[in-house]
Design an enzyme around this catalytic site. Structure first.
Site, PDB file in Angstrom:
ATOM      1  N   PHE A 401      55.039  58.558  56.437  1.00  0.00           N
ATOM      2  CA  PHE A 401      54.544  59.379  55.340  1.00  0.00           C
ATOM      3  C   PHE A 401      53.019  59.434  55.419  1.00  0.00           C
ATOM      4  O   PHE A 401      52.358  58.397  55.446  1.00  0.00           O
ATOM      5  CB  PHE A 401      54.973  58.800  53.999  1.00  0.00           C
ATOM      6  CG  PHE A 401      56.410  59.072  53.649  1.00  0.00           C
ATOM      7  CD1 PHE A 401      57.335  59.432  54.619  1.00  0.00           C
ATOM      8  CD2 PHE A 401      56.847  58.962  52.344  1.00  0.00           C
ATOM      9  CE1 PHE A 401      58.658  59.681  54.301  1.00  0.00           C
ATOM     10  CE2 PHE A 401      58.176  59.212  52.002  1.00  0.00           C
ATOM     11  CZ  PHE A 401      59.081  59.569  52.984  1.00  0.00           C
ATOM     12  N   GLU A 402      52.479  60.641  55.444  1.00  0.00           N
ATOM     13  CA  GLU A 402      51.033  60.829  55.564  1.00  0.00           C
ATOM     14  C   GLU A 402      50.536  61.766  54.475  1.00  0.00           C
ATOM     15  O   GLU A 402      51.303  62.207  53.608  1.00  0.00           O
ATOM     16  CB  GLU A 402      50.690  61.361  56.961  1.00  0.00           C
ATOM     17  CG  GLU A 402      51.133  60.431  58.082  1.00  0.00           C
ATOM     18  CD  GLU A 402      50.708  60.907  59.464  1.00  0.00           C
ATOM     19  OE1 GLU A 402      49.955  61.894  59.554  1.00  0.00           O
ATOM     20  OE2 GLU A 402      51.134  60.296  60.461  1.00  0.00           O
ATOM     21  N   GLY A 403      49.248  62.061  54.539  1.00  0.00           N
ATOM     22  CA  GLY A 403      48.659  63.015  53.602  1.00  0.00           C
ATOM     23  C   GLY A 403      48.852  62.602  52.155  1.00  0.00           C
ATOM     24  O   GLY A 403      48.455  61.524  51.736  1.00  0.00           O
TER      25      GLY A 403
END
Length: 616
Positions: A401-403
């Site tokens: 999971f990024e951003g």
């Protein structure tokens, strides 16, 4: 960040909080208006020097500094051979303090010599008006002084000095409190009410009742002191699974240490299979661009060399940011002319597994924002991920999971008890998947440093608000799932400078960055500088170092020679450079890279170097 193409990166940690100068100027005006720098009345006959070890010639004896921020240095000094040096952090002002016995209704003069920017000297608990004085800039030693009168029932005051958040280290020397001495501080009583919470395989949480007059507490595992905290709770880390332990605590103030509390016992759990015996002692993890192409070109599953022990399929992505509905398909032939058929892809996965390799679906990536903000999204996530795992016969899940996938709501300040829905729902979803597939389910995570190590300085929006709510947002997920976690491989690339446990900033691209970032995971650290909320250390077999495979793969590429230096330092305590680790971990699991495709593009330099490295 795992890249398809270059993109922007999170701001460096120094940009997370804007400690606005107008607040400092306002404080300056208030202090000036109060005349806090004025000297007090002439000393009375009974007046005496009350500060203990004000010249720091006996080290930090008598003084307590927050979050390990203080140290004694031999240069510069104002007089004698020693002085205090304390280093603020983003959420810690490097406060060093001492509690002194005083008399009620009496006048005192507090003074000291300081160097640095925004250095404060003050007294609290006076029973009247607490006082402080400060300097905005002291390139050389400058004297600060103030006076106060104690209240009718005041018997002790706390002297302190501190800097300002995120500024460089300051020095203090010859700190003095002059006035009539009070009755000696009484030794605190032994703490009562010691209780153990629910253990994990490596940690035991403890709580106890507050003791009147105590300024801190020592925590003992058996006869060994393992922590000193200021609150009435602590989590003892670094324990062995399925092992019985005994604990005690004692109360501390300037008079000394109390007797120990009654003993409490706790037994750690057996763990959730996070170590996963199917992996080799030292493993190589890589991401395979299976659903898209970029400049590195498409690599078929059957063509992945045997060097790779864990192959993460990049990526499963949601139908929308908040749907929780994750989909995965092979790269279309129009984009990847050499893509294999689905049948061949599945057959190649089975062949890899027959050879002892693990193949996982990686969820997220740069473009796959996933926000499980509702229970419906949580349940859809479980259902859709299960379908992918079942269809392709996969071994587990990688969370990338990024951003803006993870962030902490205002008021969500304790990583041990998260309340933000996107965090809570992700934890519940992964636990459900783990329960469904059993002990051999492989769970890995690939967060960015912004979401993990930055939590040493900042956590969520912070105590004053205004911070990036994503700071440290992976910590509650890692902590809640630590017994189920097979591997954590933080992305030590596309990162701003990050503060290590030495309270110095470290920049990506060399061995020092990987050593400092990994040491934090294997040692544990206070979250946002709060020593009552320590993120417990992970087992070394749960940790791998994440790096880009080539200069094209991401910012922060590290040469093979520097990679080897980092491994030498962490596993053998050799080639360590300037950063001093808090241990030696020969069981460190290995390395992760973005990506297998980019390593192929770079003539397999990354994997060849891993294969050649000697772990003994």
């Amino acid at each position: 960040m795992l890249w398809r193409a270059p993109t922007s990166i999170p701001p460096p940690p120094e940009a997370v909080v804007d400690r606005a100068r107008p607040l400092t100027l306002l404080l300056a005006g208030v202090l000036a208006a109060g005349g806090l720098a004025a000297l007090g009345p002439a000393a009375q006959a009974a007046d005496a020097e009350l500060a203990r070890n004000g010249g720091f010639e006996a080290g930090l004896d008598g003084w307590t500094c927050t979050a390990g921020s203080g140290a004694v240095v031999s240069t510069p000094t104002h007089s004698g051979t020693k002085a205090l040096q304390a280093t603020p952090a983003g959420s810690d002002n490097a406060r060093c303090s001492q509690t002194v016995a005083v008399k009620p209704n009496s006048s005192y003069t507090l003074s000291g010599w300081v160097r640095g920017s925004y250095v404060y000297l003050g007294a609290s608990g006076t029973g009247t008006t607490d006082v402080s004085t400060w300097t905005g800039s002291a390139p050389d030693w400058q004297r600060l002084a103030t006076t106060f009168t104690t209240g009718a029932s005041t018997t002790s005051v706390t002297l302190y000095t501190h800097g300002w958040y995120g500024t460089p280290a300051y020095q203090a020397d010859d700190l003095s409190l002059f006035g009539p001495g009070g009755d000696p501080v009484q030794l605190p009583a032994a703490p009562t009410g010691l209780a153990a919470g629910s253990p994990t395989s490596t940690t035991v949480p403890l709580t106890w009742s507050a003791v009147s007059g105590a300024t801190s507490y020592n925590v003992y595992r058996g006869t060994t002191k393992v922590q000193t905290v200021t609150g009435t709770s602590a989590t003892v880390t670094g324990l062995t699974a399925s092992t019985a332990y005994t604990f005690q605590v004692s109360a501390v103030n300037s008079a000394g240490e109390s007797p120990k509390s009654a003993t409490v016992s706790a037994t750690t759990t057996s763990g959730g299979g996070g170590g996963n015996p199917g992996l080799p002692a030292h493993a190589l993890v890589g991401y395979l661009h299976a659903s898209f192409a970029n400049g590195s070109g498409y690599t078929r599953m059957a063509d992945v060399p045997a060097s790779w022990d864990v192959i993460n399929l990049a990526f499963g992505e949601p139908t929308s940011v908040t749907s929780g509905d994750i989909r995965f398909s092979l790269c279309p032939a129009t984009e990847c002319p050499n893509v294999e058929s689905v049948a061949d892809f599945k057959a190649a996965i089975k062949a890899k597994q027959a050879a002892g390799k693990k193949v996982l679906i990686s969820i997220g990536g740069q473009n796959g924002q996933v926000q499980l903000s509702t229970t419906a999204a949580r349940d859809m996530f479980v259902s859709s991920v299960s379908k992918i795992i079942d269809e392709y016969g996969l071994d587990g899940l990688d969370i990338d999971f990024e951003g803006h996938s993870l962030s902490l709501q205002t008021g969500d300040t304790d990583f041990r008890n998260p309340t933000s829905p996107v965090v809570v729902n992700l934890i519940q979803a992964v636990k459900t998947l783990k329960a469904k597939y059993g002990q051999n389910f492989v769970l890995t995570m690939a967060p960015e440093t912004f979401f993990v190590q930055l939590g040493y300085q900042y956590y969520g929006s912070g105590p004053w608000g205004g911070q990036d709510p994503r700071a440290g947002a992976y910590l509650p997920v890692i902590h809640a799932l630590r017994d189920d976690l097979t591997l954590l491989h933080v992305q030590d690339y596309n990162s701003g400078s990050i503060m290590g446990l030495d309270n110095q900033y470290h920049s990506m691209g060399g061995a020092d960055f990987h050593i400092a970032m990994t040491d934090m995971l294997l040692t544990g650290f206070p979250v946002a500088g709060n020593t009552d909320r320590v993120f417990p250390a992970l087992r070394p077999d749960q940790v791998a170092i994440g790096l880009p495979a080539s200069t094209q793969a991401g910012n922060g590429h590290t040469t093979p020679a520097e990679v080897n230096k980092a491994l030498d330092c962490l596993t053998k305590k050799t080639n360590c450079g300037t950063y001093q680790t808090h241990g030696t971990w020969p069981a460190l699991r290995g390395l992760m890279t973005w990506s297998i495709n980019w390593d192929r593009y770079n003539q397999w330099q990354f994997s060849n170097n891993f294969d050649a490295y000697s772990w003994s």
